[in-house]
Design a protein around this motif. Structure first.
Motif, PDB file in Angstrom:
ATOM      1  N   ILE A  38       0.819  -1.217   0.000  1.00 31.44           N
ATOM      2  CA  ILE A  38       0.000   0.000   0.000  1.00 31.44           C
ATOM      3  C   ILE A  38       0.850   1.265   0.000  1.00 31.44           C
ATOM      4  CG2 ILE A  38      -2.054  -1.066   0.983  1.00 31.44           C
ATOM      5  CD1 ILE A  38      -1.221  -0.114   3.722  1.00 31.44           C
TER       6      ILE A  38
ATOM      7  N   PHE B  54      -7.677   8.863   1.983  1.00 28.68           N
ATOM      8  CA  PHE B  54      -7.209   7.561   1.526  1.00 28.68           C
ATOM      9  C   PHE B  54      -5.994   7.107   2.349  1.00 28.68           C
ATOM     10  CE2 PHE B  54      -4.776   5.070  -1.792  1.00 28.68           C
ATOM     11  CZ  PHE B  54      -5.612   3.960  -1.749  1.00 28.68           C
TER      12      PHE B  54
ATOM     13  N   GLY C  79      -7.065   5.886   5.709  1.00 27.94           N
ATOM     14  CA  GLY C  79      -7.614   4.530   5.642  1.00 27.94           C
ATOM     15  C   GLY C  79      -6.516   3.477   5.538  1.00 27.94           C
ATOM     16  N   LEU C  80      -5.494   3.769   4.720  1.00 26.41           N
ATOM     17  CA  LEU C  80      -4.376   2.824   4.594  1.00 26.41           C
ATOM     18  C   LEU C  80      -3.609   2.689   5.906  1.00 26.41           C
ATOM     19  CD1 LEU C  80      -2.948   3.753   1.064  1.00 26.41           C
ATOM     20  CD2 LEU C  80      -4.586   1.970   1.643  1.00 26.41           C
TER      21      LEU C  80
ATOM     22  N   LEU D 154      -5.436   0.361   8.130  1.00 21.56           N
ATOM     23  CA  LEU D 154      -5.218  -1.028   7.722  1.00 21.56           C
ATOM     24  C   LEU D 154      -3.869  -1.526   8.224  1.00 21.56           C
ATOM     25  CD1 LEU D 154      -6.565  -1.030   4.048  1.00 21.56           C
ATOM     26  CD2 LEU D 154      -7.597  -2.107   6.044  1.00 21.56           C
TER      27      LEU D 154
ATOM     28  N   ALA E 230     -11.699   1.773   8.573  1.00 20.11           N
ATOM     29  CA  ALA E 230     -10.600   1.668   7.611  1.00 20.11           C
ATOM     30  C   ALA E 230     -11.144   1.423   6.208  1.00 20.11           C
ATOM     31  CB  ALA E 230      -9.656   0.544   8.028  1.00 20.11           C
TER      32      ALA E 230
ATOM     33  N   THR F 110     -12.954   4.775   4.860  1.00 19.17           N
ATOM     34  CA  THR F 110     -12.037   5.848   4.473  1.00 19.17           C
ATOM     35  C   THR F 110     -11.219   5.464   3.230  1.00 19.17           C
ATOM     36  OG1 THR F 110     -10.518   4.966   6.162  1.00 19.17           O
ATOM     37  CG2 THR F 110     -11.823   6.895   6.751  1.00 19.17           C
ATOM     38  N   THR F 111     -10.813   4.203   3.165  1.00 19.51           N
ATOM     39  CA  THR F 111     -10.105   3.744   1.969  1.00 19.51           C
ATOM     40  C   THR F 111     -11.014   3.806   0.748  1.00 19.51           C
ATOM     41  OG1 THR F 111      -8.749   2.245   3.315  1.00 19.51           O
ATOM     42  CG2 THR F 111      -8.804   1.841   0.949  1.00 19.51           C
TER      43      THR F 111
ATOM     44  N   ILE G  36      -7.053  -3.497  -4.340  1.00 17.39           N
ATOM     45  CA  ILE G  36      -7.310  -3.342  -2.908  1.00 17.39           C
ATOM     46  C   ILE G  36      -8.554  -4.108  -2.479  1.00 17.39           C
ATOM     47  CG2 ILE G  36      -7.944  -1.651  -1.138  1.00 17.39           C
ATOM     48  CD1 ILE G  36      -6.080   0.335  -2.522  1.00 17.39           C
TER      49      ILE G  36
END
Length: 505
Positions: free
Chosen positions: A139, A184, A187-188, A191, A225, A228-229, A276
């Motif tokens: 990512i 983004f 979110g990553l 994760l 997560a 948001t991703t 993803i």
């Protein structure tokens, strides 16, 4: 002694290295050549695209030879980059979109008095970012590729420095793009915090274990997560309600850049989204399928209704592009609703990839015709500007009609097969209501595409003179029209290519 850069790493990064070398070389050469030789920048860029394509072919040949000995030659840079069939397929799409956009740009930039070498370098740098997005299994590399592509396209959108529309579009795109990139990245980072890894394979394994341990319940942090991703991904593909940047960016950008963004940038965003959602977040599909259903419905509804009222060709095609995103999301819904290897999974995946292939040619062809309308005193992006095109440039008018019918999904043109596999996968997965809505909105699409056709063939031209078409534009129109017709008439070979890109044939 550990090797940090192996021969395999070099081989699998060869297309990216070649594009980078040519992009840097063009920046240097542009300083040395006189204004009347600026067209050589386009030639050099096109050669760079061909060299990069030859690098992809070299990778395929090396993989074929390695397979004979039972080895897999796909992983590079400690599994952060994977050159599988999926990546190679998208590499060719990016290079095709870039090559055609270069052919469209030469005469256009001369008319706009903005024929600078950095324009072509930015196209190559953006393709480098796209390649990183498509082949990334880490990512961090995904985000780096995304930002390289995004920053390059921000500058390309505002490349007409004396045009206020271009400057305004670039500023809006930059601000909204930076905002979405921040979401983004957040979110990553969640994760990574949940799984302790940036590798998509590890993320998938850990999420699978967590869901199994919680009796198939997803933790609130995992949901945040995912949301948001997904928000960042939806912005990049311009799904409603994250689409506000796209009509303004398409209208204000140089028309050849608009065409490039509509196919190559869109394909890169879809490659990243599929990587993803299917390779990393597949264990969370019970959460994101309802989200995808909601987003696809409002995307198809909002885009088709907005397109009905547009009088600017680029804005109309922008909303058309958003509507096609809604259709492709339906394919993702179908494949995520079933288990692999159910027919709906295969046909949904096949439909998305085939849609991106045919969309590259038919949409870029439509924008090529719009680009050709630009003359010294005519901007050429209103429906009135295309009025009576058949009397001024009959070949271009007929080709535009072919592109419009293909975009509407009329058989036997290429656009029909993208929609066919999407609708088939919806039926196979039991989403009959979504399939019915998609067919209904396809009728809306036919209406606003025929508005353009009506203007070309039935309206009187405001300018009676013949429309001059450059050699590069003729080549671009010929390639896009040929591909649109051939894929539609002989789809079997291309369906096999798409199946190969899925790693299933």
């Amino acid at each position: 002694m550990q090797q940090y850069f192996t021969g395999t790493d070099y081989l699998l990064s060869l297309p990216i290295v070649m594009l980078t070398v040519f992009a840097l070389g063009i920046l240097l050469i542009d300083l040395l050549i006189p204004p009347e030789w600026k067209w050589t920048n386009a030639v050099t860029t096109f050669i760079g695209v061909l060299f990069s394509a030859s690098g992809v072919l070299k990778i395929q040949y090396a993989q074929f030879e390695a397979a004979k000995t039972g080895r897999a030659l796909e992983v590079a840079f400690a599994h952060s980059m994977v050159l599988d069939h999926f990546s190679i397929y998208f590499y060719y799409l990016f290079l095709a979109g870039a090559g055609l956009s270069i052919l469209m740009s030469v005469r256009y930039l001369e008319i706009e008095h903005e024929n600078h070498g950095e324009f072509y370098s930015l196209i190559l740098f953006s393709v480098v970012g796209m390649m990183c997005m498509a082949s990334s299994f880490d990512i961090v590399l995904t985000f780096i590729g995304l930002e390289l592509m995004a920053i390059s396209t921000y500058v390309l959108v505002g490349f007409l420095r004396t045009d206020r529309r271009s400057n305004e579009a670039a500023l809006k795109y930059l601000l909204l793009g930076a905002f979405s990139s921040g979401i983004f990245a957040y979110g990553l980072s969640l994760l990574y915090g949940l799984t302790g890894s940036t590798d998509l394979t590890v993320i998938r394994q850990v999420l699978t274990q967590q869901v199994a341990q919680n009796a198939n319940h997803v933790s609130p942090i995992a949901v945040i997560a995912l949301l948001t991703t997904a928000t960042g991904l939806f912005f990049k593909i311009a799904a409603i309600p994250f689409h506000q940047w796209l009509p303004d960016a398409y209208e204000g950008a140089p028309t050849s850049v608009t065409g490039f963004m509509s196919v190559a940038v869109k394909a890169a965003a879809w490659a990243m989204l599929l990587r993803i959602f299917l390779w990393g977040l597949y264990p969370l599909r019970t959460v994101y399928v309802p989200l995808l259903i909601f987003v696809s419905i409002i995307t198809m509804t909002g885009a088709n209704l907005a397109a009905l009222t547009q009088n600017n060709l680029k804005r109309l095609l922008a909303y058309s592009s958003i509507a096609h995103v809604g259709y492709m999301l339906l394919g993702l819904i179908a494949l995520a609703s079933v288990q692999y290897p159910a027919p709906a999974f295969l046909d949904g995946f096949r439909g998305i990839l085939l849609y991106l292939l045919v969309y590259t040619f038919m949409n870029l062809g439509a924008f090529a015709v719009v680009t050709s309308l630009r003359q010294r005193n005519v901007i050429g992006d209103e429906i009135d500007d295309i009025a009576g095109l058949f009397s001024r440039a009959p070949t271009e008018a007929v080709l535009m009609l072919i592109f419009l019918l293909s975009l509407a999904g009329i058989p036997p043109l290429a656009g029909f097969y993208g929609k066919y596999f999407i609708f088939l996968s919806l039926m196979e997965s039991g989403h009959y209501v979504l399939a019915s809505l998609a067919v209904l909105y396809a009728v809306f699409g036919l209406y606003y595409y025929m508005r353009i056709a009506n203007a070309m063939f039935m309206s009187e031209a405001m300018d009676k003179g013949r429309l001059p078409i450059s050699v590069g534009m003729r080549v671009a129109l010929g390639i896009t029209a040929f591909a649109t017709v051939v894929i539609g008439v002989f789809p079997e070979r291309f369906i096999r290519v798409v199946t190969w890109s899925m790693g299933l044939g």
